[in-house]
Design a protein around this motif. Structure first.
Motif, short mmCIF file in Angstrom:
data_model
loop_
_atom_site.label_atom_id
_atom_site.label_comp_id
_atom_site.label_asym_id
_atom_site.label_seq_id
_atom_site.Cartn_x
_atom_site.Cartn_y
_atom_site.Cartn_z
N ARG A 140 48.42 54.00 38.18
CA ARG A 140 46.99 54.19 37.98
C ARG A 140 46.29 52.83 38.02
NH1 ARG A 140 43.45 57.25 33.30
NH2 ARG A 140 41.60 55.97 33.53
N SER A 141 45.22 52.74 38.78
CA SER A 141 44.42 51.52 38.84
C SER A 141 43.01 51.82 38.37
CB SER A 141 44.40 50.95 40.26
OG SER A 141 43.72 51.81 41.14
N ASP A 142 42.49 50.97 37.49
CA ASP A 142 41.12 51.08 37.00
C ASP A 142 40.37 49.81 37.41
OD1 ASP A 142 41.71 53.48 35.81
OD2 ASP A 142 42.05 52.63 33.83
N LYS A 143 39.37 49.96 38.26
CA LYS A 143 38.56 48.82 38.70
C LYS A 143 37.18 48.91 38.06
CE LYS A 143 36.75 46.44 42.79
NZ LYS A 143 36.67 46.46 44.28
N THR A 144 36.78 47.85 37.39
CA THR A 144 35.51 47.81 36.69
C THR A 144 34.56 46.85 37.41
OG1 THR A 144 36.60 48.26 34.58
CG2 THR A 144 34.38 47.35 34.48
N THR A 145 33.38 47.32 37.75
CA THR A 145 32.36 46.50 38.40
C THR A 145 31.10 46.48 37.54
OG1 THR A 145 31.48 48.34 39.69
CG2 THR A 145 33.24 47.04 40.69
N LEU A 154 29.60 37.68 37.11
CA LEU A 154 30.75 38.45 36.64
C LEU A 154 31.48 39.08 37.82
CD1 LEU A 154 29.18 40.24 33.54
CD2 LEU A 154 30.59 38.17 33.57
N GLU A 155 32.77 38.86 37.89
CA GLU A 155 33.58 39.41 38.97
C GLU A 155 34.17 40.76 38.56
OE1 GLU A 155 36.56 36.63 40.03
OE2 GLU A 155 35.14 35.13 40.82
N ALA A 156 34.40 41.61 39.53
CA ALA A 156 35.08 42.87 39.27
C ALA A 156 36.53 42.58 38.87
CB ALA A 156 35.04 43.77 40.49
N PHE A 157 37.08 43.37 37.97
CA PHE A 157 38.46 43.18 37.57
C PHE A 157 39.17 44.52 37.53
CE2 PHE A 157 36.15 43.81 33.63
CZ PHE A 157 36.95 44.66 32.90
#
Length: 203
Positions: free
Chosen positions: A103-108, A119-122
């Motif tokens: 599972r991958s969770d990308k926060t923007t 702020l960069e996405a992580f």
């Protein structure tokens, strides 16, 4: 199609030993959406399946300084789950099942000022594993009517596999059970009892 915007479609072959299921959920704001696609194969003694799930949600992103949130910005979280599972039935009432996935969770963060623009996405990436033992000897004499006992015992282990940057630690565990007993009283009048518990620990 249900009132909450869930569209579900499925197909299976004549013997119903292969199934393909797809679902799509559209929220009222037209932005928080979910997709799911699953392939299930029951042709042999060992059953197996593959599933893809995606979830997009609007949320609030906190910016921390010294462990304390100092400002909040609107943002989005994109979650993707790729999962495979196998199950082995001992007989008509008992089976074990194991699933493993990534599972991958990308926060923007939305750009609203000079700070949020920097702020960069992580992303956080987790391995997710699930094991369960199921017992089910219930009969179904009529629609929504059951007689008998069913229960399952399950355990989960989630581990963050990329760099632990925004969490206290990499491991989370879960253990639970769910038991239901249906007792016939008169014709389609039954008594149903349920006991369930769930326990989580870890980082």
């Amino acid at each position: 199609i249900s009132l909450n915007g869930l569209i579900r479609m499925g197909t299976s072959d004549l013997m119903e030993d292969v199934k393909i299921i797809g679902a799509f959920k559209l929220s009222t704001n037209l932005e928080d959406n979910e997709w799911m696609m699953s392939y299930q194969n029951f042709r042999r003694k060992i059953d197996w399946a593959g599933t893809y799930y995606r979830n997009v949600q609007n949320g609030t992103i906190a910016v921390y300084a010294g462990g304390v949130p100092i400002v909040y910005y609107p943002g989005k979280i994109f979650a993707n789950l790729y999962q495979g599972s196998v199950s082995y039935p001992f007989d008509e009432t008992r089976k074990i099942k194991f699933s493993l996935g990534i599972r991958s969770d990308k926060t923007t963060t939305s750009t609203v000022d000079s700070l949020s623009a920097k702020l960069e996405a992580f992303s956080t990436i987790f391995s997710v594993s699930h094991f369960e033992y199921t017992y089910d000897n219930t009969l179904n004499p009529a629609m929504n009517i059951h007689n008998g006992l069913r229960y399952k015992v399950y355990a989960d282990w989630n581990r963050q596999v990329n760099e632990v940057k925004y969490a206290a630690g990499p491991n989370t565990f879960n253990f639970g059970f769910d038991a239901r007993y249906y007792y016939p009283i008169y014709r389609n009048f039954i008594w149903a009892g349920r006991a369930a518990g769930d326990f989580s620990w870890g980082n």
